[in-house]
Each structure stands twice: as C-alpha cells, then as structure tokens.
Design a protein around this motif. Structure first.
Motif, PDB file in Angstrom:
ATOM      1  N   GLN A 273      -8.005  21.268   2.568  1.00 36.81           N
ATOM      2  CA  GLN A 273      -7.671  20.359   3.656  1.00 36.81           C
ATOM      3  C   GLN A 273      -7.300  19.013   3.058  1.00 36.81           C
ATOM      4  OE1 GLN A 273      -7.065  21.862   6.340  1.00 36.81           O
ATOM      5  NE2 GLN A 273      -8.777  21.546   7.738  1.00 36.81           N
ATOM      6  N   LYS A 274      -6.185  18.479   3.454  1.00 36.50           N
ATOM      7  CA  LYS A 274      -5.735  17.185   2.933  1.00 36.50           C
ATOM      8  C   LYS A 274      -6.097  16.072   3.909  1.00 36.50           C
ATOM      9  CE  LYS A 274      -3.469  19.181  -0.455  1.00 36.50           C
ATOM     10  NZ  LYS A 274      -4.380  19.835  -1.344  1.00 36.50           N
ATOM     11  N   LYS A 275      -6.717  15.018   3.371  1.00 32.13           N
ATOM     12  CA  LYS A 275      -7.061  13.854   4.180  1.00 32.13           C
ATOM     13  C   LYS A 275      -6.194  12.687   3.714  1.00 32.13           C
ATOM     14  CE  LYS A 275     -10.795  10.904   5.706  1.00 32.13           C
ATOM     15  NZ  LYS A 275     -12.217  10.615   5.673  1.00 32.13           N
ATOM     16  N   ARG A 276      -5.681  11.929   4.659  1.00 35.82           N
ATOM     17  CA  ARG A 276      -4.791  10.812   4.343  1.00 35.82           C
ATOM     18  C   ARG A 276      -5.593   9.542   4.062  1.00 35.82           C
ATOM     19  NH1 ARG A 276      -1.456   6.875   7.504  1.00 35.82           N
ATOM     20  NH2 ARG A 276       0.546   6.711   6.421  1.00 35.82           N
ATOM     21  N   PHE A 277      -5.244   8.897   2.946  1.00 43.32           N
ATOM     22  CA  PHE A 277      -5.793   7.599   2.580  1.00 43.32           C
ATOM     23  C   PHE A 277      -4.630   6.650   2.364  1.00 43.32           C
ATOM     24  CE2 PHE A 277      -9.019  10.591   1.242  1.00 43.32           C
ATOM     25  CZ  PHE A 277     -10.216   9.964   1.531  1.00 43.32           C
ATOM     26  N   VAL A 278      -4.847   5.379   2.605  1.00 44.42           N
ATOM     27  CA  VAL A 278      -3.851   4.352   2.301  1.00 44.42           C
ATOM     28  C   VAL A 278      -4.483   3.455   1.249  1.00 44.42           C
ATOM     29  CG1 VAL A 278      -2.467   2.458   3.214  1.00 44.42           C
ATOM     30  CG2 VAL A 278      -2.872   4.488   4.620  1.00 44.42           C
ATOM     31  N   ILE A 279      -3.851   3.419   0.073  1.00 49.92           N
ATOM     32  CA  ILE A 279      -4.430   2.684  -1.054  1.00 49.92           C
ATOM     33  C   ILE A 279      -3.483   1.578  -1.506  1.00 49.92           C
ATOM     34  CG2 ILE A 279      -5.762   4.665  -1.868  1.00 49.92           C
ATOM     35  CD1 ILE A 279      -3.533   4.944  -4.066  1.00 49.92           C
ATOM     36  N   PRO A 280      -4.028   0.546  -2.147  1.00 49.28           N
ATOM     37  CA  PRO A 280      -3.171  -0.510  -2.697  1.00 49.28           C
ATOM     38  C   PRO A 280      -2.293   0.042  -3.827  1.00 49.28           C
ATOM     39  CG  PRO A 280      -5.470  -1.212  -2.607  1.00 49.28           C
ATOM     40  CD  PRO A 280      -5.449   0.240  -2.307  1.00 49.28           C
ATOM     41  N   ILE A 281      -1.077  -0.438  -3.902  1.00 45.15           N
ATOM     42  CA  ILE A 281      -0.159  -0.023  -4.964  1.00 45.15           C
ATOM     43  C   ILE A 281      -0.739  -0.353  -6.341  1.00 45.15           C
ATOM     44  CG2 ILE A 281       2.110  -0.518  -5.990  1.00 45.15           C
ATOM     45  CD1 ILE A 281       3.202  -0.726  -3.158  1.00 45.15           C
ATOM     46  N   SER A 282      -1.543  -1.384  -6.442  1.00 48.60           N
ATOM     47  CA  SER A 282      -2.113  -1.789  -7.728  1.00 48.60           C
ATOM     48  C   SER A 282      -2.949  -0.675  -8.368  1.00 48.60           C
ATOM     49  CB  SER A 282      -2.962  -3.053  -7.566  1.00 48.60           C
ATOM     50  OG  SER A 282      -4.039  -2.809  -6.677  1.00 48.60           O
ATOM     51  N   TYR A 283      -3.473   0.262  -7.564  1.00 50.09           N
ATOM     52  CA  TYR A 283      -4.250   1.370  -8.122  1.00 50.09           C
ATOM     53  C   TYR A 283      -3.403   2.265  -9.022  1.00 50.09           C
ATOM     54  CZ  TYR A 283      -8.181   0.623  -4.845  1.00 50.09           C
ATOM     55  OH  TYR A 283      -9.243   0.129  -4.161  1.00 50.09           O
ATOM     56  N   LEU A 284      -2.099   2.321  -8.772  1.00 51.84           N
ATOM     57  CA  LEU A 284      -1.221   3.224  -9.511  1.00 51.84           C
ATOM     58  C   LEU A 284      -1.131   2.902 -10.996  1.00 51.84           C
ATOM     59  CD1 LEU A 284       1.736   3.532  -6.974  1.00 51.84           C
ATOM     60  CD2 LEU A 284      -0.176   5.105  -7.292  1.00 51.84           C
ATOM     61  N   LYS A 285      -1.457   1.677 -11.379  1.00 54.67           N
ATOM     62  CA  LYS A 285      -1.333   1.298 -12.791  1.00 54.67           C
ATOM     63  C   LYS A 285      -2.587   1.594 -13.621  1.00 54.67           C
ATOM     64  CE  LYS A 285      -2.856  -3.429 -12.099  1.00 54.67           C
ATOM     65  NZ  LYS A 285      -2.522  -4.835 -12.133  1.00 54.67           N
ATOM     66  N   HIS A 286      -3.701   1.910 -12.986  1.00 55.72           N
ATOM     67  CA  HIS A 286      -4.942   2.174 -13.711  1.00 55.72           C
ATOM     68  C   HIS A 286      -4.893   3.534 -14.401  1.00 55.72           C
ATOM     69  CE1 HIS A 286      -7.175  -1.317 -12.291  1.00 55.72           C
ATOM     70  NE2 HIS A 286      -6.560  -1.134 -11.132  1.00 55.72           N
ATOM     71  N   SER A 287      -5.432   3.596 -15.612  1.00 63.01           N
ATOM     72  CA  SER A 287      -5.354   4.834 -16.402  1.00 63.01           C
ATOM     73  C   SER A 287      -6.062   6.000 -15.719  1.00 63.01           C
ATOM     74  CB  SER A 287      -5.910   4.611 -17.805  1.00 63.01           C
ATOM     75  OG  SER A 287      -7.267   4.234 -17.739  1.00 63.01           O
ATOM     76  N   SER A 288      -7.179   5.739 -15.066  1.00 64.23           N
ATOM     77  CA  SER A 288      -7.881   6.834 -14.388  1.00 64.23           C
ATOM     78  C   SER A 288      -7.054   7.372 -13.224  1.00 64.23           C
ATOM     79  CB  SER A 288      -9.263   6.385 -13.917  1.00 64.23           C
ATOM     80  OG  SER A 288      -9.170   5.215 -13.150  1.00 64.23           O
TER      81      SER A 288
ATOM     82  N   HIS B 221       0.835  -1.195   0.000  1.00 64.09           N
ATOM     83  CA  HIS B 221       0.000   0.000   0.000  1.00 64.09           C
ATOM     84  C   HIS B 221       0.871   1.247   0.000  1.00 64.09           C
ATOM     85  CE1 HIS B 221      -2.826  -3.064   1.261  1.00 64.09           C
ATOM     86  NE2 HIS B 221      -3.811  -2.222   1.001  1.00 64.09           N
ATOM     87  N   VAL B 222       0.257   2.385  -0.290  1.00 67.60           N
ATOM     88  CA  VAL B 222       0.964   3.660  -0.314  1.00 67.60           C
ATOM     89  C   VAL B 222       0.053   4.745   0.271  1.00 67.60           C
ATOM     90  CG1 VAL B 222       0.255   4.171  -2.682  1.00 67.60           C
ATOM     91  CG2 VAL B 222       2.311   5.213  -1.785  1.00 67.60           C
ATOM     92  N   PRO B 223       0.621   5.660   1.077  1.00 68.24           N
ATOM     93  CA  PRO B 223      -0.206   6.746   1.609  1.00 68.24           C
ATOM     94  C   PRO B 223      -0.395   7.843   0.561  1.00 68.24           C
ATOM     95  CG  PRO B 223       2.018   6.952   2.436  1.00 68.24           C
ATOM     96  CD  PRO B 223       1.968   5.696   1.624  1.00 68.24           C
ATOM     97  N   VAL B 224      -1.598   8.379   0.483  1.00 71.06           N
ATOM     98  CA  VAL B 224      -1.876   9.522  -0.384  1.00 71.06           C
ATOM     99  C   VAL B 224      -2.665  10.545   0.411  1.00 71.06           C
ATOM    100  CG1 VAL B 224      -1.825   8.254  -2.568  1.00 71.06           C
ATOM    101  CG2 VAL B 224      -3.960   8.479  -1.372  1.00 71.06           C
ATOM    102  N   TYR B 225      -2.431  11.809   0.096  1.00 71.38           N
ATOM    103  CA  TYR B 225      -3.161  12.900   0.734  1.00 71.38           C
ATOM    104  C   TYR B 225      -4.027  13.545  -0.327  1.00 71.38           C
ATOM    105  CZ  TYR B 225      -0.065  12.143   4.627  1.00 71.38           C
ATOM    106  OH  TYR B 225       0.596  11.567   5.680  1.00 71.38           O
ATOM    107  N   VAL B 226      -5.323  13.651  -0.035  1.00 72.12           N
ATOM    108  CA  VAL B 226      -6.294  14.091  -1.031  1.00 72.12           C
ATOM    109  C   VAL B 226      -7.074  15.281  -0.488  1.00 72.12           C
ATOM    110  CG1 VAL B 226      -8.319  13.382  -2.353  1.00 72.12           C
ATOM    111  CG2 VAL B 226      -6.517  11.729  -1.880  1.00 72.12           C
ATOM    112  N   GLY B 227      -7.333  16.224  -1.371  1.00 69.72           N
ATOM    113  CA  GLY B 227      -8.152  17.366  -1.015  1.00 69.72           C
ATOM    114  C   GLY B 227      -7.659  18.619  -1.695  1.00 69.72           C
ATOM    115  N   GLU B 228      -8.555  19.579  -1.821  1.00 71.11           N
ATOM    116  CA  GLU B 228      -8.182  20.823  -2.474  1.00 71.11           C
ATOM    117  C   GLU B 228      -7.554  21.800  -1.477  1.00 71.11           C
ATOM    118  OE1 GLU B 228     -12.035  21.501  -4.250  1.00 71.11           O
ATOM    119  OE2 GLU B 228     -11.214  20.974  -6.202  1.00 71.11           O
TER     120      GLU B 228
END
Length: 94
Positions: free
Chosen positions: A40-55, A31-38
């Motif tokens: 305020q940033k919220k932390r999510f932990v997502i599977p590395i496999s998401y990184l290969k998807h075109s979207s 997994h990898v941590p990502v911070y999302v938001g315009e």
C-alpha cells in the motif's frame, strides 16, 4: 575491500519527471510528493532539500532500480516500509 561510489541523482532530473502531474497542484512550493510503502502506498509531501542527503539518495537509487522514472502515481515512488521512511525523514528534520 572494494569501495562502491553511489551515483548522485540530480534533484532537477527527478523533479522534471515527476512534477507535471495533477497532484503537483496540492504541493507547496519547495516540496515534492512521494509515495511510500511496500504494498500500500501512502503519500507524503517532503521538502526538496531532503533529496540532497546521502541517506535519501540511497532510497532514490532503490526507487530508480525498481521503478525507473515512470511513476504511475504521479509522484516519486519509494520502495521501503513506511516506518523506515518516517524514521529517515525525522532524522533529516532534526
């Protein structure tokens, strides 16, 4: 009509730049941590496999344009609305 090919960002390149942080201790293997938001940033932990998807690659391209690879929060910073990110991850999870 012109075709625009998006540059694929290698997942290994991204991970090598964001993982040497203190937050990586709390991230499960694969997994990898990502911070999302315009604003305020919220932390999510997502599977590395998401990184290969075109979207998801589209979001990574936006992140590279806005932040480069210097992420002050210690994880990958994604410049999009939180609800849009959740919708995207839900569609990748199904």
């Amino acid at each position: 009509m012109a075709l625009r090919f998006q540059r694929m960002i290698p997942a290994k390149q991204i991970l090598m730049r964001i993982l040497p942080s203190s937050d990586s201790v709390n991230v499960p293997k694969g997994h990898v941590p990502v911070y999302v938001g315009e604003t305020q940033k919220k932390r999510f932990v997502i599977p590395i496999s998401y990184l290969k998807h075109s979207s998801f690659q589209n979001l990574l391209s936006q992140a590279e344009e806005e932040f480069g690879f210097d992420h002050p929060l210690g994880g990958l910073t994604i410049p999009c609305r939180e609800d849009a990110f959740i919708d995207l991850t839900c569609s990748l999870n199904c």
